[in-house]
Structures are given as structure tokens and as C-alpha cells.
Enzyme design. Structure first.
Site, mmCIF file in Angstrom:
data_model
loop_
_atom_site.group_PDB
_atom_site.id
_atom_site.type_symbol
_atom_site.label_atom_id
_atom_site.label_comp_id
_atom_site.label_asym_id
_atom_site.label_seq_id
_atom_site.Cartn_x
_atom_site.Cartn_y
_atom_site.Cartn_z
ATOM 1 N N HIS A 127 40.891 85.662 27.589
ATOM 2 C CA HIS A 127 40.202 86.895 27.216
ATOM 3 C C HIS A 127 40.807 88.126 27.887
ATOM 4 O O HIS A 127 40.173 89.168 27.934
ATOM 5 C CB HIS A 127 38.710 86.794 27.552
ATOM 6 N N LYS A 166 40.869 86.404 49.994
ATOM 7 C CA LYS A 166 41.575 86.148 51.260
ATOM 8 C C LYS A 166 42.960 86.773 51.214
ATOM 9 O O LYS A 166 43.381 87.429 52.155
ATOM 10 C CB LYS A 166 41.730 84.639 51.520
ATOM 11 N N GLU A 169 42.804 90.731 51.241
ATOM 12 C CA GLU A 169 42.310 91.433 52.431
ATOM 13 C C GLU A 169 43.247 91.346 53.628
ATOM 14 O O GLU A 169 43.254 92.253 54.461
ATOM 15 C CB GLU A 169 40.882 91.018 52.794
ATOM 16 N N GLU A 217 37.522 83.445 46.000
ATOM 17 C CA GLU A 217 37.680 83.501 47.453
ATOM 18 C C GLU A 217 39.175 83.492 47.832
ATOM 19 O O GLU A 217 39.592 84.202 48.754
ATOM 20 C CB GLU A 217 36.924 82.330 48.098
ATOM 21 N N TRP A 256 25.748 81.604 72.731
ATOM 22 C CA TRP A 256 25.652 81.882 71.292
ATOM 23 C C TRP A 256 24.401 81.125 70.868
ATOM 24 O O TRP A 256 24.391 79.895 70.794
ATOM 25 C CB TRP A 256 26.891 81.358 70.577
ATOM 26 N N ARG A 268 33.240 82.965 72.516
ATOM 27 C CA ARG A 268 32.425 81.840 72.055
ATOM 28 C C ARG A 268 30.945 82.208 71.916
ATOM 29 O O ARG A 268 30.146 81.401 71.430
ATOM 30 C CB ARG A 268 32.540 80.656 73.041
ATOM 31 N N CYS A 273 28.890 77.984 72.721
ATOM 32 C CA CYS A 273 28.696 78.774 73.932
ATOM 33 C C CYS A 273 29.890 78.492 74.832
ATOM 34 O O CYS A 273 30.694 77.603 74.553
ATOM 35 C CB CYS A 273 27.427 78.344 74.665
ATOM 36 N N LYS A 306 34.289 93.698 60.441
ATOM 37 C CA LYS A 306 33.711 92.353 60.346
ATOM 38 C C LYS A 306 32.277 92.414 59.829
ATOM 39 O O LYS A 306 31.868 91.615 59.001
ATOM 40 C CB LYS A 306 33.753 91.695 61.728
ATOM 41 N N ASN A 322 26.575 73.647 76.195
ATOM 42 C CA ASN A 322 27.120 74.128 74.921
ATOM 43 C C ASN A 322 26.974 72.993 73.925
ATOM 44 O O ASN A 322 27.461 71.898 74.164
ATOM 45 C CB ASN A 322 28.603 74.485 75.113
ATOM 46 N N GLY A 323 26.284 73.251 72.809
ATOM 47 C CA GLY A 323 26.120 72.209 71.792
ATOM 48 C C GLY A 323 24.717 72.252 71.221
ATOM 49 O O GLY A 323 23.978 73.226 71.422
HETATM 50 C C1 AGP Z 1 35.341 88.223 53.937
HETATM 51 O O1 AGP Z 1 36.488 87.729 54.484
HETATM 52 C C2 AGP Z 1 34.846 89.491 54.500
HETATM 53 N N1 AGP Z 1 34.713 89.457 55.896
HETATM 54 C C3 AGP Z 1 33.633 90.070 53.764
HETATM 55 O O2 AGP Z 1 33.808 89.955 52.397
HETATM 56 C C4 AGP Z 1 32.255 89.510 54.153
HETATM 57 O O3 AGP Z 1 32.087 88.224 53.634
HETATM 58 C C5 AGP Z 1 31.166 90.458 53.639
HETATM 59 O O4 AGP Z 1 31.326 91.722 54.249
HETATM 60 C C6 AGP Z 1 29.784 89.933 53.872
HETATM 61 O O5 AGP Z 1 29.506 89.800 55.235
HETATM 62 P P1 AGP Z 1 28.275 88.927 55.726
HETATM 63 O O6 AGP Z 1 28.517 87.522 55.310
HETATM 64 O O7 AGP Z 1 28.265 89.112 57.217
HETATM 65 O O8 AGP Z 1 27.054 89.498 55.075
#
Ligand code: AGP
Length: 610
Positions: free
Chosen positions: A506, A487, A490, A483, A74, A27, A2, A605, A98-99
């Protein structure tokens, strides 16, 4: 996470506090509130939702006074609502926090036993009541009352407090959550970070854990919670406002990468029972009886969260000895999946709002399965639908590319596996203690790895022109290979593939030539020999190996062009470390290419559509 702000001086406090909160909205923004001493008493205004709602409320009911505190929330304990919004009042005092207070349940029970009535579901309210009790029991002033009250509190906090009896005082304190004091001209401020204070002063004091500070218009004093006077250096901060919002980092993503050790500490806080090698079930809704009888753990998730579930599945099978599967939620929802009533379906989602994951959970619930939501956002759609919740407490993640939310998901999944393992008798007390100890030490190992960020920058420079990149890993290194590739693609827009190292022969082996950079996740774990053989196969075809390996591994050193060293740790916590260099390298590649790191093209996001 927060944001808090405090002000005492000669100007009208409310606009200054609201302006500070605006800088801290990153935050958290579930609710906001403010308490102002108007010379006669303390007036509080709170509002559910973003800060703009508080501003609207303040237009209807302006607060005037030169001393006050404010908060942007938050939610961690208690759903987002006006009643749970800070400040929380008890008698003459009002508190923002906050905490996370770990012992709030026990303290609340004690205070309720003394006839105290609680108005909110928050952990914070106990702090207000403890301070009030100290004042009632003869503490000479607010500063002493806060100091004494904090002696009863276990957990993490940054707080700011005002009292009716002291119209020209703000008392603040920190332990485990950040708090900065700003020294202005004829005014003193405090805030969760320098952003909130920069438009008023550049002279800051960064409080340390255990510090309690009394702010008055013309000065301040600091003592530890134990009552020893301390002197903290005044630092001049020359950051621009934009730099400050990101705590000096160029992007939120880089800031969030570096926040990971703290975020993991928040995930673990209050959940580890080291003495018994066990985990507190909290709000998970998985009773020991159900843990013993469940037939399968079925994960559903998307993107990065799906990668976390692959590690989760490994842990559940290895540690809890329960059959486990993981499925992409977007596939589950359009198949005709089979769920059983004794399935524990674990939906993993940072946002808790991902449409595909919600649809998969609906199918699981329709089939009568028990659902656990593992999320970062309190009271989001998935926890609301589920039978129980396991929150990661990573705080808001602003960068679209998930970093701290991934590693905190890993930590939470490992806790879940240990909990199930202990209830089912698959994991002994000693084995539980060993993994939990390793998990407990992980934040400090993460700091060590993140300390090599400059070297990741050097590696990134070699990759800015790479069109294709391969990531290989086995066991718990496999989800990290996936992952790492996600990263890189994207945010840098390079094509990248993550593969189980054993699958290379394979197909993907055909890609390897002198132009292909290959990341090999090859720590000294139980898969080490096999992964090393795969590395040799890459080298035999002139592939450029970047190895993520255990410090001092000479065999790897002979094969790799670039080495990233990791400390030697327990196998089970390795993914929390192996992913860090990959996050940093992706970040630096994207930044060197001049890409919009925090908001990469075509992405959102939170994906609330199919
Ligand atoms: C990852 O960097 C992305 N932001 C994306 O793959 C994300 O993990 C996915 O859209 C799932 O989102 P969520 O964890 O909010 O469900």
C-alpha cells in the site's frame, strides 16, 4: 537492582563504603544507608534519595569503625523512604540486600506470629530477623546463622551482614544476584560488581549461586548454603574504572542489552504458578471478579512502551479474548476519548513519569475507568495514580534507548494476558502451562541469540552508510518492526520505517531498490507464509533482505542476503527474541558511526514535558 558494599580491615570503613556505593549508584538511587561496627556496637545511618544525602547525613553524624556494610537502593518492595532504606536491623545484626525474596509474605507472617515486629515494608527485613532467630537458637557464629537462615529464603539475593558480637567479620552470600569479593592488603571487601572495589584491589573472587563467605581482615572462607567448603578462583581484573562501571561493556546500552535474560528472570520471579498454568495477581489490583467482567483493555503509552502495548493488545485478544485497543498517550490526551467504567486502562511506562501518559491516565480516571500502571520504577507517578501496579523489575536503565525495559514490559504484558485469560476461562490450565513454560525458558533462549552478537556486528558494518532502512513484520513481528526502526533511528540517526508487512504493497514498496536494506521478521509462526511472500516481493525489486528467521529455514535462506537465526520457540514468546538482533545491530551501527550511544542527540530518558 540495588548496590551493596562490605568492608573489613584496618582503615576507617565508612568513606571506603560510600566511595564504593558511588560507583554502584547506577544500580539504584532511591535511598542509601550504611552500618558500621564502632567496636562497641553497630551504628546505622540511612537517607532517602541519592547517595549525596547519605554523605550529608554522615557529615552531621560521622561513623568510625573498621567493619561495615552499605547499600544504594532501587526499590522493589516498599516505597522509597528512610524506613525502607537498608541496612535493616534485627537484634544484633544488620543486613543489606540486593534481589527479591519470593516467599517473604509467608515468612513474615510466620515471624509476626512469633511476636516479631517489623519496621519496614521490605522483603529484606525477614532476612535480618531469620539470622537473629538463628543466633538466638544457638548458631555458634554469624557465618553459621546466615547459612541456616538462607535455607528458609526463596528468591534472589546478594546480602552482606554484620553482627554486634563479631566486630571484625562481614558475612556475605549470593543466589541469583551478583556479588564479588575483593582481596586487599590487610583488608577484605565485597560488592555488587568490581567497580565498587577496583580502587582497593584488582584481585577478585566471583561468588557463585549458593555461596556464603566470611570476610575477615586477613582472609576469607566460602561454604555453600548446605555447608560444603568450596574454593573459588581468584581473578585479576585489569579494567579501567570507566570500563568497570559498565561491567566491561563500552556503553550502558550494550550492557543493558546483555542484561535482558537476567531482567526477564526478575520480571517472572514469584509471579508464575506453573502447576495451575496461572499467574499471581500480586499488586495488580485486578480482582478475579473484575477480570471476568471487564469489557475492554485500553493501553496508553509512548515510544518504545507503545510498541510493547501493540504486542500486549495481540496477547490480550488472543489469550484472554477481551477486546483491546492501544493508543499513543500523546494523542489520547488531546482527543475526546471514550472510556467506560468497565475498561481496564493499562498505562505502560518505563519511568512512570511520562507527561503524556500521565495526562491520558487522568482522562481515564475522570471517566471512572480502572487503571493499572505497568512500570519499572517503584512508586513513580503512574503507579501512585493507578489502582494497581505491575512492576517489571528490570533495574535502572541508563542508556536513553530502551532495551531491557522493552523486553521486560513484553514479559509483564504476557503475564497479564495469561492472568486475564485464566480468570475468564478463555485459557485452559494446559494452555497456560504451555505459554508459561515457554516464557520460563526464554532467558536461556535470549542468551543463545545474544551469543551471536559478533555476527550482528558484521551485519552492522554493511549498514553504516544506509540512509533509509525498512523493517517489516506481521502479527507479533509488527511491533518489533516498529521497535527495530525506532532503535536504529534514535541512536544511529539513519532514517528507518517500521511497517506491518501486509501494508508494504500500500505504499512503501515504492521505496524498494537495490540500495534499500529491508529487515524482515519472519520466524516460523502462524504468519510465516504471508511474510515469506512479502520477502519475495522485496527480492523481486532487488531490495537487500536481512531476515530474522527460525534456525535452518532454507526457504528464507534462499531469499535473504543476511540471516539471523532464532531457536524454535512458542509463537507467543517470539517478540522477546526477535527484537534482540535489532537492538544489537542498531547499537553497532551507531557505535561504528561514532555516535553518543547512551545519550543520543536531542533525546531525554524521561520525557516529563508535553
Ligand atoms: C525508547 O528508546 C525511548 N527511550 C522512548 O521512546 C521511550 O520509550 C518513551 O519516551 C516512553 O518512556 P516511558 O516508557 O518512560 O514512558
Amino acid at each position: 537492582m540495588c548496590g551493596i558494599v562490605g568492608y573489613v580491615g584496618s582503615r576507617n570503613a565508612a568513606p571506603i563504603i560510600v566511595d564504593g556505593l558511588r560507583k554502584l549508584e547506577y544500580r539504584g538511587y532511591d535511598s542509601a544507608g550504611i552500618a558500621i561496627h564502632d567496636g562497641k556496637g553497630i551504628e546505622i545511618v540511612r537517607a532517602l534519595g541519592k547517595l549525596v544525602k547519605l554523605s550529608d547525613a554522615l557529615e552531621k553524624r560521622p561513623l568510625n569503625g573498621t567493619t561495615g556494610i552499605g547499600h544504594t537502593r532501587w526499590a522493589t518492595h516498599g516505597r522509597p523512604s528512610e524506613v525502607n532504606a537498608h541496612p535493616h536491623a534485627a537484634g544484633p545484626v544488620a543486613v543489606v540486600h540486593n534481589g527479591i525474596i519470593e516467599n517473604h509474605v509467608a515468612v513474615r507472617a510466620e515471624l509476626e506470629g512469633q511476636g516479631i515486629k517489623f519496621l519496614s515494608d521490605t522483603d529484606t527485613e525477614i532476612i535480618a530477623h531469620l539470622i537473629h532467630r538463628e543466633l538466638d537458637q544457638g548458631a555458634p557464629n554469624l557465618f553459621e546463622a546466615v547459612r541456616k537462615a538462607l535455607g528458609r529464603v526463596v528468591g534472589a539475593y546478594a546480602i552482606a551482614v554484620v553482627s554486634r558480637a563479631e566486630p571484625d567479620v562481614v558475612v556475605a552470600a549470593r543466589f541469583g544476584s551478583p556479588l564479588v569479593v575483593g582481596i586487599g592488603e590487610d583488608e577484605m571487601l565485597c560488592g555488587s560488581d568490581v567497580t565498587a572495589l577496583l580502587s582497593h584491589t584488582r584481585n577478585m573472587v566471583f561468588l557463585e549461586d549458593g555461596d556464603v563467605v566470611e570476610l575477615k581482615q586477613n582472609g576469607y572462607r566460602i561454604e555453600t548454603v548446605n555447608g560444603t567448603a568450596v574454593d573459588r578462583k581468584v581473578k585479576r581484573i585489569d579494567w579501567s574504572a570507566v570500563q568497570a562501571e559498565k561491567a566491561g561493556f563500552k556503553h550502558f546500552m550494550l550492557k543493558e542489552i546483555h542484561e535482558q535474560p537476567d531482567a526477564i528472570e526478575a520480571t517472572l520471579r514469584g509471579r508464575i504458578d506453573l502447576q495451575n498454568g496461572d499467574v499471581h495477581a500480586g499488586e495488580m489490583g485486578v480482582t478475579p471478579e473484575f477480570a471476568k467482567t471487564l469489557g475492554r483493555v485500553y493501553f496508553v503509552a509512548c515510544g518504545t512502551s507503545h510498541h510493547a502495548t501493540i504486542a500486549g493488545r495481540y496477547w490480550i485478544e488472543k489469550i484472554a479474548r477481551v477486546p483491546s485497543v492501544t493508543e499513543l498517550a500523546s494523542e489520547v490526551r488531546y482527543r475526546d476519548p471514550i472510556f467506560f467504567p468497565n475498561d481496564l486502562v493499562v498505562a505502560v511506562s518505563q519511568s512512570g513519569e511520562t507527561a503524556d501518559t500521565i495526562a491520558a491516565v487522568k482522562a481515564a480516571k475522570a471517566a471512572g475507568a480502572q487503571v493499572l500502571a505497568l512500570s519499572n520504577v517503584l512508586d513513580s507517578a503512574l503507579p501512585r495514580m493507578a489502582d494497581g501496579a505491575l512492576y517489571t523489575h528490570a533495574g535502572p536503565e541508563i542508556g536513553v534507548a530502551s532495551t531491557k525495559c522493552f523486553t521486560t514490559q513484553l514479559a509483564a504484558l504476557l503475564l497479564l494476558a495469561i492472568y486475564l485469560g485464566r480468570q475468564r476461562g478463555a485459557l485452559s490450565k494446559e494452555q497456560g502451562q504451555e505459554i508459561l513454560q515457554a516464557l520460563w525458558e526464554t532467558p536461556s533462549h535470549m542468551r543463545e541469540v545474544l551469543g551471536d552478537a559478533d555476527y550482528m556486528h558484521v551485519i552492522a558494518k554493511k549498514l553504516t552508510h544506509a540512509k533509509d532502512v525498512l523493517f517489516l513484520g506481521r502479527g507479533l513481528g509488527f511491533p518489533i518492526a516498529l521497535e527495530g526502526a525506532l532503535k536504529l533511528k534514535e541512536i544511529s540517526y539513519a532514517h528507518a520505517e517500521g511497517y506491518a508487512a501486509g501494508e508494504m504493497k500500500h505504499g512503501p514498496i515504492a521505496l524498494i531498490d537495490e540500495n534499500l536494506p529491508v529487515f524482515v521478521i519472519c520466524p516460523r509462526d502462524s504468519h510465516y507464509d504471508k511474510t515469506l511472500s512479502n520477502m519475495q516481493e522485496v527480492r523481486a525489486r532487488e531490495g537487500q533482505v536481512i531476515a530474522i528467521a527460525t534456525k535452518g529455514d532454507e526457504a528464507v535462506m534462499e531469499l535473504a542476503q543476511h540471516m539471523v537465526w532464532l531457536p524454535k520457540v512458542n509463537d507467543d514468546v517470539l517478540p522477546l527474541l526477535t527484537v534482540l538482533p535489532l537492538q544489537l545491530i542498531s547499537y553497532y551501527v551507531a557505535n561504528l558511526k561514532g555516535n553518543d550511544v547512551d545519550q543520543p542527540r536531542n533525546l531525554a530518558k524521561t520525557v516529563t514535558v508535553e
